[in-house]
Design an enzyme around this catalytic site. Structure first.
Site, PDB file in Angstrom:
ATOM      1  N   CYS A 237       0.815  -1.216   0.000  1.00 30.51           N
ATOM      2  CA  CYS A 237       0.000   0.000   0.000  1.00 30.51           C
ATOM      3  C   CYS A 237       0.850   1.269   0.000  1.00 30.51           C
ATOM      4  CB  CYS A 237      -1.005  -0.026   1.150  1.00 30.51           C
ATOM      5  SG  CYS A 237      -2.384   1.147   0.878  1.00 30.51           S
TER       6      CYS A 237
ATOM      7  N   GLU B 229      -3.581  -8.426   3.767  1.00 25.30           N
ATOM      8  CA  GLU B 229      -3.360  -8.889   5.141  1.00 25.30           C
ATOM      9  C   GLU B 229      -4.498  -8.508   6.079  1.00 25.30           C
ATOM     10  OE1 GLU B 229      -2.086  -4.619   5.503  1.00 25.30           O
ATOM     11  OE2 GLU B 229      -2.107  -6.145   3.934  1.00 25.30           O
TER      12      GLU B 229
ATOM     13  N   HIS C 155      -4.505  -4.282   0.572  1.00 22.67           N
ATOM     14  CA  HIS C 155      -4.232  -4.771   1.924  1.00 22.67           C
ATOM     15  C   HIS C 155      -4.714  -6.217   2.064  1.00 22.67           C
ATOM     16  CE1 HIS C 155      -2.637  -1.331   4.131  1.00 22.67           C
ATOM     17  NE2 HIS C 155      -3.492  -0.559   3.489  1.00 22.67           N
TER      18      HIS C 155
END
Length: 309
Positions: free
Chosen positions: A142, A237, A235
């Site tokens: 990001c 994660e 993102h």
């Protein structure tokens, strides 16, 4: 890979509750295997939450991964206890003469801040220059993608008028590329950013290969041909609730944010969101560890930089 962490790290119990394979240092020392050394430069404010998210994704293959946590901002944290930072994080000076198999640079909530106004911008430049000689492969996430494109390729900051927030569909461009091996033709992943990554900009001003794009034409996943650097603009994660936490935080701050796209069931923030990107995130990080790190890193890390003893 079972991740190898200090026995006392809070993430150990958190991830074990999810049946994630975590190996403490005391157990790992009994195995005659060289673990991969991966260092995470954690730029997110809620560091413990971010640790849990990345460690979950790094834990899912058969080799050990020795995790080191790095901080470069000496200012007092408002979101993470000082004791935690002192116990589990190292400073750049502690590791600058070491080599690592992998480096992950996380995102940061700095999308509207000019690079030179970032308090630790010189330190980020220092780490990226250091990584060229001391790290086999670096993965940027990001905001870190935007920072790296500026430092490594001289690309000016590209900022959206409105924040991109939600869960978006992507398509792969190179189905046989190692980093996208096993990906579905289309897949979902979260985004939460002001940074803009037009695919045309990446193609015109870098030699990086775009491996996956958003349906809107933004580059999502791209990498160098030598596998030394890889970039993911979203993102993968994130937990199921992370976008919700950001949305309600901004509502409370009076920012009148848009409801994250394709996230809350029936587009109603009162409904519990579901993680529709979990398998993608696991596969992306497993591929990076295997094909960009494990397959090309030297067994003896001293061979990466002959000037080191």
């Amino acid at each position: 890979m079972p991740i190898r962490v200090l026995d006392e790290l809070p993430a150990v119990n958190f991830l074990r509750e999810e049946n994630v394979f975590v190996m403490t240092t005391s157990r790992a020392t009994g195995q005659e295997i060289r673990p991969l050394k991966v260092i995470i430069l954690n730029l997110m404010p809620k560091k413990i939450e971010t640790e849990n998210q990345f460690l979950r994704l790094l834990s899912n293959s058969p080799l050990q991964v020795d995790i080191q946590l790095l901080r470069i901002d000496a200012r007092e944290s408002r979101n993470t206890p000082a004791e935690h930072l002192n116990n589990f994080y190292c400073n750049f000076e502690d590791i600058c003469d070491q080599n690592f198999d992998g480096l992950i640079v996380t995102g940061a909530p700095l999308g509207l801040v000019e690079f030179n106004d970032v308090a630790y911008w010189p330190q980020i430049r220092q780490v990226l220059e250091w990584a060229k000689d001391h790290v086999t492969s670096t993965l940027f996430v990001c905001w870190a993608v935007q920072a790296a494109l500026n430092i490594l390729y001289g690309i000016p900051k590209q900022t959206r008028t409105d924040k991109l927030s939600g869960v978006y569909e992507h398509h792969i461009l190179h189905p046989y590329a190692l980093l996208t091996r096993g990906f579905d033709d289309t897949f979902l992943a979260p985004h939460s950013r002001y940074a803009d990554f037009p695919a045309a900009l990446i193609r015109d001003y870098t030699d990086l290969e775009i491996l996956a794009e958003t349906e809107g034409g933004d580059a999502y996943l791209f990498a160098s041909k030598d596998k030394r650097i890889a970039f993911v603009t979203g993102h993968p994660e994130y937990d199921a609730h992370t976008l919700a936490g950001e949305y309600f935080r901004d509502v409370e701050a009076g920012l009148n944010p848009d409801i994250p796209y394709n996230y809350f069931p029936k587009n109603d923030p009162q409904n519990k969101p579901r993680a529709t990107w979990r398998s993608h995130g696991n596969l992306l990080f497993t591929n990076w560890l295997n094909y960009y790190v494990y397959q090309i890193t030297p067994y003896d890390l001293r061979h990466m930089n002959p000037t080191l003893d």
